[in-house]
Design a protein around this motif. Structure first.
Motif, short mmCIF file in Angstrom:
data_model
loop_
_atom_site.label_atom_id
_atom_site.label_comp_id
_atom_site.label_asym_id
_atom_site.label_seq_id
_atom_site.Cartn_x
_atom_site.Cartn_y
_atom_site.Cartn_z
N THR A 78 0.90 -1.19 0.15
CA THR A 78 -0.07 0.05 0.01
C THR A 78 0.82 1.27 -0.09
O THR A 78 0.37 2.29 -0.56
CB THR A 78 -0.87 -0.07 1.13
OG1 THR A 78 -1.74 -1.22 1.25
CG2 THR A 78 -1.73 1.14 1.22
N ALA A 82 1.12 4.07 -2.76
CA ALA A 82 0.85 5.47 -2.53
C ALA A 82 1.87 6.38 -3.06
O ALA A 82 1.64 7.57 -3.44
CB ALA A 82 0.63 5.50 -1.10
N SER A 405 -7.64 3.71 -3.03
CA SER A 405 -6.45 3.87 -2.16
C SER A 405 -6.90 3.46 -0.69
O SER A 405 -6.07 3.40 0.34
CB SER A 405 -5.85 5.14 -2.09
OG SER A 405 -6.89 6.07 -1.58
#
Length: 685
Positions: A78, A82, A405
């Motif tokens: 993640t 990002a 996200s």
């Protein structure tokens, strides 16, 4: 010795504080506060080596790729996505302070990433450098034009000199008492890298016995990246992970306190094995090809010699030895007395928010594995379902779903010649910019085995475990951050030191508060309950372990101070407690860096031991375990010359008040004190 430390302290502390702290090891030390209790020294040392190499070859943050970030190892899937998405959308970054705009990136990882990157020119927006393979050549041309790396590589030489003699040095060890190694890494172009290491542990023969070629261990690699459809090629020694590592993972494996960064990544990551670790790597070649815009294939093949403890008739392997020590006659007899051949394929496909992967692995040993025999004692029943035979295969499917996200789900399900099915599934939910929740569920039957797998677990193997992990990261304000998790595991079959079905509970909470712009207070508490054998036959009782750590950090320009207090308590068959206070200081003054440390420890026994990390030389890792009653001192000085050459020295001293001998067996030191000197010459190429 006392006068030396006193004089150095008086010299270092009053110096003017003018330079901004930008030392990756300072933030790596903070990262270790999350990991140290349940991550092995081997993994931590390899991570330290990887970050040392990354610091010597920083990444252009404005042209960064997913693969480059994954090679840093301390970022979760993640977090990687990002960062890449932010740079692609808002780049080029004008200052590294913009990393604060990425909510999933905590302060420690943000600062560490800042130390390992530089701000070069970015790729123009019209070039889609995230997805388009057609633009690879154009992107590489941009990087060559204005992302030139100042340091193409480096060479380093290291030696550790003990000021004492072990029992094995007098009789038992076949080599000298010094530990030394040589390392060279060089980036020929932005696509092509090479590296090599020659290493020798203390006590191992040099140009003698089975080491007729000099050092005990050699490793090397050639890596080619981003050439047409070729995404990555490594020839030599390498490590590889697919899916969540359920059937194929000889990459680094971190503990539960490292969170989802330890488990949740479905990307194919081929790393050169650029470490002194003599285990957990493959030898041969591995490559990843981009066959379409959304699909790639990874192929690998490996043949390597391994160390093994053989059965009495030398017809089978009882235990695969991974220590890498070849000092005594028995250790030298085990050196390369068996071999392992492995091959496999991994197919990965991305479609929209979904990703899928298929892994197939075959593994062959020159001698059959026979870890458990019918004549074995009841205490070794935990080996009953261990892999046995010459040939093994596994196949797995990994899968993932990403909802923007905010939500990410990953999983892997596998089977093999064992005939059983195992699975691990993870979820991460960014509830808000201040709160992230995560969960990991794993189910590994007792009869399941994967000889090349290593995934998230409490028991240390992907076998005989049914567990659930729930974690949270909460940042209610810019000053306060809280990390916590709870983990429950059930073992249906006897485990080591537990002759029957058993359970484990693990609870952890850490809070960090920024008192001032230059000071931080961190508190961590961990309690673990795991069933073990009691004095009554086949009766299990809980072994309770409590560990509390308080850390006060001050970082004022070029001066860093750290005060650490540890307390431990263990209740098993007997009760045991201990504590340790450790003070460290580090000062950077061009062209020198000074580091000092002093600690006092007092524990009842080994069960209440205390772990402490201290400043170490590049490519080295210093995590020490203390028990009993004693004192630890260390100092380190680094002198940088001509912007290319560094001379580094570290002196470490440990004294025990409660014993006249240190260590056991061949490692016995007939003294209550132990002093080591480490020296390194490091040259940027």
């Amino acid at each position: 010795m006392k006068r030396f430390f006193f004089a150095l302290t008086l010299f270092a502390l009053p110096l003017a504080m003018t330079a901004q702290q930008n030392d990756w090891q300072f933030y790596f030390e903070q990262l270790l506060d999350e990991m140290q209790d349940d991550t092995g020294d081997e993994e931590l040392e390899e991570l330290s080596e990887a970050l040392s190499a990354a610091a010597a070859d920083p990444i252009n943050l404005n042209a960064v790729t997913r693969e480059e970030l994954e090679e840093l190892l301390f970022l979760s899937n993640t977090q990687v996505e990002a960062i890449v998405e932010y740079v692609h959308r808002y780049g080029p970054l004008m200052t590294k302070g913009e990393l604060m705009m990425i909510p999933v990136l905590d302060e420690t990882r943000r600062n560490l990433l800042s130390c390992l990157t530089f701000l070069g020119e970015g790729v123009p927006k019209e070039i889609d450098f995230l997805d388009s393979l057609k633009m690879q050549e154009a992107r590489e041309a941009y990087r060559k034009t204005f992302s030139k790396v100042k340091n193409r590589g480096e060479a380093a030489a290291y030696i550790k000199i003990p000021f004492y003699e072990r029992r094995g040095d007098k009789k038992g060890y076949y080599g000298y008492q010094y530990k030394d190694w040589l390392r060279v890494n060089y980036k020929i172009t932005n696509r092509l890298k090479i590296g090599a290491i020659a290493s020798q542990d203390a006590g191992e023969p040099f140009f003698a016995n089975k080491n007729g070629w000099g050092w005990d261990y050699y490793t090397g690699f050639i890596q080619l990246q981003k050439t047409g459809i070729l995404k990555n090629l490594v020839v030599g020694h390498y490590r590889l992970k697919t899916g969540l590592g359920l059937i194929l993972n000889n990459n680094l494996s971190f503990g539960k306190t490292f969170g989802l960064a330890a488990a949740q990544t479905s990307a194919t990551v081929i790393h050169p094995h650029n470490s002194r670790s003599e285990a957990n790597y493959l030898q041969g070649a591995a490559l990843t090809l981009a066959i379409t815009k959304n699909a790639d294939v990874t192929l690998f093949g490996s043949y390597r010699k391994i160390d093994a403890t053989l059965t009495s008739d030398s017809a089978a392997i009882q235990t695969i030895v991974t220590t890498g020590y070849h000092r005594t006659l028995s250790e030298l007899e085990r050196k390369h007395n068996a071999s392992q051949t492995a091959a496999g394929i991994y197919l990965r496909y991305n479609i929209g928010r979904f990703n899928f992967g298929l892994t197939g692995v075959f593994n062959h040993y020159s001698l059959p594995l026979r870890p458990y025999r019918a004549t074995s004692t009841y205490s070794t029943l935990y080996r009953y379902f261990a892999a046995a035979g010459n040939d093994f295969w596994n196949i797995s499917v990994n899968y993932g779903y990403k909802l923007g996200s905010r939500l990410r789900i990953e999983g892997e399900t596998a089977t093999g010649d064992c005939g059983m099915v195992a699975t691990i599934n993870t979820a991460s939910w960014l509830v808000s910019s201040k709160l992230t929740l995560s969960a990991i569920y794993r189910y590994y039957p007792a009869q399941f085995y994967a000889t090349m797998g290593k995934s998230f677990s409490e028991g240390g193997a992907n076998q005989d475990e049914n567990g659930i992990y729930i974690g949270a990261t909460w940042t209610p304000s810019d000053r306060l951050s809280v990390n916590a998790y709870t983990d429950y595991a059930y073992f249906n079959w006897p485990k080591y030191l537990a002759l029957g079905p058993s359970r484990s509970f693990d609870e952890y909470v850490q809070a960090s508060y920024q008192l001032t712009p230059t000071s931080t207070l961190t508190a961590r508490y961990r309690v673990k309950f795991r069933q073990r054998n009691s004095d009554v036959a086949r009766e299990l009782i809980y072994k309770d372990e409590h560990r509390l750590r308080m850390i006060y950090n001050v970082d004022i320009n070029s001066l860093s101070l750290r005060s650490q207090a540890d307390m431990s308590y263990c209740s098993y068959k007997e009760k045991s407690a201990g504590f340790m206070f450790y003070e460290t200081a580090k000062y950077s003054m061009k062209p020198c860096i000074f580091a000092l440390g002093a600690g006092y420890f007092n524990t009842k026994d080994y069960d209440s031991r205390i772990y402490a990390y201290e400043q170490s030389l590049p490519y080295n890792f210093s995590s020490l375990s203390f028990y009993g009653n004693g004192l630890r001192l260390h100092c380190m000085i680094e002198a940088r010359m001509f912007n290319r050459l560094s001379l580094i020295g570290k002196l470490g001293f440990t004294h025990y008040f409660d014993r006249d001998e240190i260590g056991t067996s061949y490692q016995t030191i007939y003294s209550s004190s132990q002093t080591d000197l480490e020296l390194m010459v490091r040259c940027r190429l």
